[in-house]
Design a protein around this motif. Structure first.
Motif, PDB file in Angstrom:
ATOM      1  N   ALA A  31       0.844  -1.211   0.000  1.00 41.28           N
ATOM      2  CA  ALA A  31       0.000   0.000   0.000  1.00 41.28           C
ATOM      3  C   ALA A  31       0.872   1.252   0.000  1.00 41.28           C
ATOM      4  O   ALA A  31       0.583   2.221  -0.703  1.00 41.28           O
ATOM      5  N   LEU A  32       1.953   1.226   0.795  1.00 42.45           N
ATOM      6  CA  LEU A  32       2.826   2.400   0.909  1.00 42.45           C
ATOM      7  C   LEU A  32       3.482   2.762  -0.421  1.00 42.45           C
ATOM      8  O   LEU A  32       3.781   3.927  -0.661  1.00 42.45           O
ATOM      9  N   SER A  33       3.730   1.745  -1.272  1.00 41.03           N
ATOM     10  CA  SER A  33       4.410   2.032  -2.534  1.00 41.03           C
ATOM     11  C   SER A  33       3.438   2.131  -3.713  1.00 41.03           C
ATOM     12  O   SER A  33       3.858   2.325  -4.842  1.00 41.03           O
ATOM     13  N   ALA A  34       2.133   2.010  -3.444  1.00 38.84           N
ATOM     14  CA  ALA A  34       1.139   2.061  -4.522  1.00 38.84           C
ATOM     15  C   ALA A  34       0.696   3.499  -4.782  1.00 38.84           C
ATOM     16  O   ALA A  34       0.731   4.340  -3.883  1.00 38.84           O
ATOM     17  N   ASP A  35       0.301   3.774  -6.021  1.00 36.70           N
ATOM     18  CA  ASP A  35      -0.230   5.098  -6.356  1.00 36.70           C
ATOM     19  C   ASP A  35      -1.502   5.354  -5.554  1.00 36.70           C
ATOM     20  O   ASP A  35      -1.719   6.449  -5.046  1.00 36.70           O
ATOM     21  N   ASP A  36      -2.341   4.325  -5.463  1.00 39.96           N
ATOM     22  CA  ASP A  36      -3.543   4.402  -4.628  1.00 39.96           C
ATOM     23  C   ASP A  36      -3.390   3.370  -3.516  1.00 39.96           C
ATOM     24  O   ASP A  36      -3.542   2.168  -3.751  1.00 39.96           O
ATOM     25  N   PRO A  37      -3.065   3.811  -2.293  1.00 38.64           N
ATOM     26  CA  PRO A  37      -2.806   2.857  -1.203  1.00 38.64           C
ATOM     27  C   PRO A  37      -4.050   2.141  -0.687  1.00 38.64           C
ATOM     28  O   PRO A  37      -3.936   1.100  -0.044  1.00 38.64           O
ATOM     29  N   LYS A  38      -5.239   2.671  -0.973  1.00 38.50           N
ATOM     30  CA  LYS A  38      -6.452   2.154  -0.332  1.00 38.50           C
ATOM     31  C   LYS A  38      -6.706   0.660  -0.529  1.00 38.50           C
ATOM     32  O   LYS A  38      -6.954  -0.046   0.447  1.00 38.50           O
ATOM     33  N   PRO A  39      -6.656   0.135  -1.771  1.00 34.49           N
ATOM     34  CA  PRO A  39      -6.996  -1.294  -1.920  1.00 34.49           C
ATOM     35  C   PRO A  39      -6.097  -2.221  -1.096  1.00 34.49           C
ATOM     36  O   PRO A  39      -6.600  -3.114  -0.409  1.00 34.49           O
ATOM     37  N   MET A  40      -4.779  -2.009  -1.162  1.00 28.33           N
ATOM     38  CA  MET A  40      -3.856  -2.863  -0.406  1.00 28.33           C
ATOM     39  C   MET A  40      -4.011  -2.639   1.100  1.00 28.33           C
ATOM     40  O   MET A  40      -3.930  -3.587   1.883  1.00 28.33           O
ATOM     41  N   ALA A  41      -4.215  -1.391   1.501  1.00 22.83           N
ATOM     42  CA  ALA A  41      -4.394  -1.095   2.925  1.00 22.83           C
ATOM     43  C   ALA A  41      -5.655  -1.776   3.455  1.00 22.83           C
ATOM     44  O   ALA A  41      -5.650  -2.333   4.555  1.00 22.83           O
ATOM     45  N   ASN A  42      -6.720  -1.754   2.666  1.00 22.86           N
ATOM     46  CA  ASN A  42      -7.961  -2.423   3.081  1.00 22.86           C
ATOM     47  C   ASN A  42      -7.761  -3.929   3.213  1.00 22.86           C
ATOM     48  O   ASN A  42      -8.357  -4.560   4.086  1.00 22.86           O
ATOM     49  N   LYS A  43      -6.909  -4.508   2.346  1.00 20.93           N
ATOM     50  CA  LYS A  43      -6.634  -5.947   2.452  1.00 20.93           C
ATOM     51  C   LYS A  43      -5.877  -6.227   3.756  1.00 20.93           C
ATOM     52  O   LYS A  43      -6.140  -7.222   4.429  1.00 20.93           O
ATOM     53  N   ALA A  44      -4.922  -5.349   4.105  1.00 24.08           N
ATOM     54  CA  ALA A  44      -4.194  -5.506   5.370  1.00 24.08           C
ATOM     55  C   ALA A  44      -5.178  -5.473   6.539  1.00 24.08           C
ATOM     56  O   ALA A  44      -5.117  -6.317   7.443  1.00 24.08           O
ATOM     57  N   VAL A  45      -6.095  -4.506   6.501  1.00 25.78           N
ATOM     58  CA  VAL A  45      -7.104  -4.369   7.561  1.00 25.78           C
ATOM     59  C   VAL A  45      -7.936  -5.642   7.656  1.00 25.78           C
ATOM     60  O   VAL A  45      -8.172  -6.161   8.750  1.00 25.78           O
ATOM     61  N   SER A  46      -8.366  -6.176   6.511  1.00 22.33           N
ATOM     62  CA  SER A  46      -9.233  -7.352   6.563  1.00 22.33           C
ATOM     63  C   SER A  46      -8.488  -8.575   7.088  1.00 22.33           C
ATOM     64  O   SER A  46      -9.070  -9.390   7.811  1.00 22.33           O
ATOM     65  N   VAL A  47      -7.181  -8.699   6.765  1.00 24.38           N
ATOM     66  CA  VAL A  47      -6.390  -9.825   7.294  1.00 24.38           C
ATOM     67  C   VAL A  47      -6.288  -9.718   8.820  1.00 24.38           C
ATOM     68  O   VAL A  47      -6.475 -10.704   9.543  1.00 24.38           O
ATOM     69  N   ILE A  48      -6.013  -8.501   9.315  1.00 22.44           N
ATOM     70  CA  ILE A  48      -5.881  -8.304  10.770  1.00 22.44           C
ATOM     71  C   ILE A  48      -7.213  -8.566  11.462  1.00 22.44           C
ATOM     72  O   ILE A  48      -7.267  -9.260  12.486  1.00 22.44           O
ATOM     73  N   ASN A  49      -8.298  -8.036  10.895  1.00 23.81           N
ATOM     74  CA  ASN A  49      -9.612  -8.249  11.512  1.00 23.81           C
ATOM     75  C   ASN A  49      -9.971  -9.727  11.563  1.00 23.81           C
ATOM     76  O   ASN A  49     -10.481 -10.214  12.567  1.00 23.81           O
ATOM     77  N   GLU A  50      -9.666 -10.445  10.457  1.00 25.62           N
ATOM     78  CA  GLU A  50      -9.944 -11.887  10.446  1.00 25.62           C
ATOM     79  C   GLU A  50      -9.075 -12.586  11.483  1.00 25.62           C
ATOM     80  O   GLU A  50      -9.555 -13.427  12.244  1.00 25.62           O
ATOM     81  N   GLY A  51      -7.792 -12.240  11.508  1.00 25.11           N
ATOM     82  CA  GLY A  51      -6.869 -12.864  12.459  1.00 25.11           C
ATOM     83  C   GLY A  51      -7.301 -12.650  13.899  1.00 25.11           C
ATOM     84  O   GLY A  51      -7.257 -13.575  14.716  1.00 25.11           O
ATOM     85  N   MET A  52      -7.748 -11.428  14.199  1.00 25.64           N
ATOM     86  CA  MET A  52      -8.180 -11.136  15.579  1.00 25.64           C
ATOM     87  C   MET A  52      -9.511 -11.813  15.893  1.00 25.64           C
ATOM     88  O   MET A  52      -9.693 -12.346  16.984  1.00 25.64           O
TER      89      MET A  52
END
Length: 186
Positions: free
Chosen positions: A121-142
């Motif tokens: 996400a940090l290196s993407a032109d639009d960070p939102k899609p990758m950042a949202n995937k990170a969020v969903s992985v963490i939410n699922e993990g928790m």
């Protein structure tokens, strides 16, 4: 001149930091039998890793995983190989396919997958899609109890939510992180 003797020689050469020679010996061992010992692949991969041959390491790790698709150790090794070779999109792909099959276990794997998405996400032109995937992985993990509600995990969640543009959720995650840190000090 048996497969086993070449494998032993390969192991000894690896321990002596003679990686090219170790690789040659293990490959010779594998060529002399139709039932090579899976341990030999470990020596081969370790030699590739130690000698900075990331592409070769990835190739062997992928072959090993293809031969043993249900072996958690083979999955772990393949993930580490891809990470070491800095092949992050491939690592994400492999981990997602394992997650879909319910094979991705352990907090470290979930944290790694979320971190890989966050870094993408940090290196993407639009960070939102990758950042949202990170969020969903963490939410699922928790939610599954795989990831602990630790200060570090809440910081990662907050950073991902920030990159996803969800300031309210990010602030809440950072507050939970601070709460966990202060509880540790009491």
């Amino acid at each position: 001149e048996t497969a086993e003797s070449y494998a032993v020689e390969g192991n000894d050469l690896y321990r002596l930091n003679k990686y090219p020679e170790a690789i040659a010996a293990v490959k010779k061992a594998q060529s002399l039998t139709d039932k090579p010992d899976p341990q030999w692949n470990q020596i081969l991969m370790a030699s590739y890793a130690a000698s900075g041959q990331g592409d070769q390491l990835v190739q062997v790790a992928r072959q090993n995983l293809a031969a043993h698709p249900d072996d958690p150790k083979a999955l772990e090794t393949a993930i580490q190989a891809l990470q070491q070779a800095q092949k992050y999109p491939e690592a994400i792909q492999l981990m997602e396919s394992a997650r879909a099959k319910g094979q991705l276990t352990g907090e470290a794997n979930y944290v790694l997958l979320a971190s890989l998405y966050y870094n993408q996400a940090l290196s993407a032109d639009d960070p939102k899609p990758m950042a949202n995937k990170a969020v969903s992985v963490i939410n699922e993990g928790m939610s599954k109890g795989i990831m602990q509600p630790s200060a570090d995990n809440y910081v990662l969640l907050g950073k991902a939510q920030f990159e996803a543009g969800d300031m309210t959720a990010a602030k809440a995650a950072f507050n939970r992180s601070d709460k966990h840190k202060s509880e540790l000090h009491h």
